[in-house]
Design an enzyme around this catalytic site. Sequence first.
Site, PDB file in Angstrom:
ATOM      1  NE  ARG A  35      26.243  -3.366  23.404  1.00 14.55           N
ATOM      2  CZ  ARG A  35      26.197  -2.371  24.262  1.00 14.55           C
ATOM      3  NH1 ARG A  35      25.224  -2.318  25.153  1.00 14.55           N
ATOM      4  NH2 ARG A  35      27.124  -1.440  24.248  1.00 14.55           N
ATOM      5  CB  CYS A  36      21.689  -9.954  18.535  1.00 15.81           C
ATOM      6  SG  CYS A  36      20.456 -11.202  18.136  1.00 15.81           S
ATOM      7  N   GLY A  37      22.674 -12.666  19.954  1.00 16.78           N
ATOM      8  CA  GLY A  37      23.258 -13.974  19.709  1.00 16.78           C
ATOM      9  C   GLY A  37      23.431 -14.264  18.230  1.00 16.78           C
ATOM     10  CB  THR A  39      25.923 -10.068  16.651  1.00 18.12           C
ATOM     11  OG1 THR A  39      24.849  -9.386  17.318  1.00 18.12           O
ATOM     12  CG2 THR A  39      26.905  -9.049  16.132  1.00 18.12           C
ATOM     13  CD  GLN A  70      19.632  -8.807  21.735  1.00 20.61           C
ATOM     14  OE1 GLN A  70      19.611  -9.160  20.564  1.00 20.61           O
ATOM     15  NE2 GLN A  70      19.489  -9.665  22.724  1.00 20.61           N
TER      16      GLN A  70
END
Length: 161
Positions: A35-37, A39, A70
């Site tokens: 859930r990370c930018g 990803t 995340q």
Amino acid sequence: MDSAYNFILPALDGGSIDLAAYRGRPLLVVNTASRCGFTPQYEGLQALWEQYEKAGLVVIGVPSNDFGEQEPGSAEEIASFCQKNFGVTFPLAARSHVKGPQAIPLFQWLDSRLGFLARPRWNFFKYLINSHGQPTTWYSSLTPPTAWRVRQSIEGALRGF
């Protein structure tokens, strides 16, 4: 420990990833999160795995919830997410701590070998370990796995394989 090949990681599927099985092969170890930018870098990691696996490279993802929480999912959720969204087939460790005193031994060792600046400060830090089991370089989250300089480092490590 004098080599990355001396470490055993808990695997996402409940087994283990014995790095000794990859002795003589370069490793690209990456702390990951769903859930990370960053990803979408899973896609680039999978591309590297597909391109360089036969040449000897081993990509290993280490999911971690250390940054921004995340990666909160269960092992099954993480595996499903990675497969469904990015077709991940490279080895994935169990969700682990990668920073601070709770970090798994491999990341403590990387810290001792590469120093303060190489400590993961967010998800998707990448660590290249040569065919002798020694870390040679690292890349921050901002460097995509398919960046020219990452590929050049991988190709150099493979020439040593």
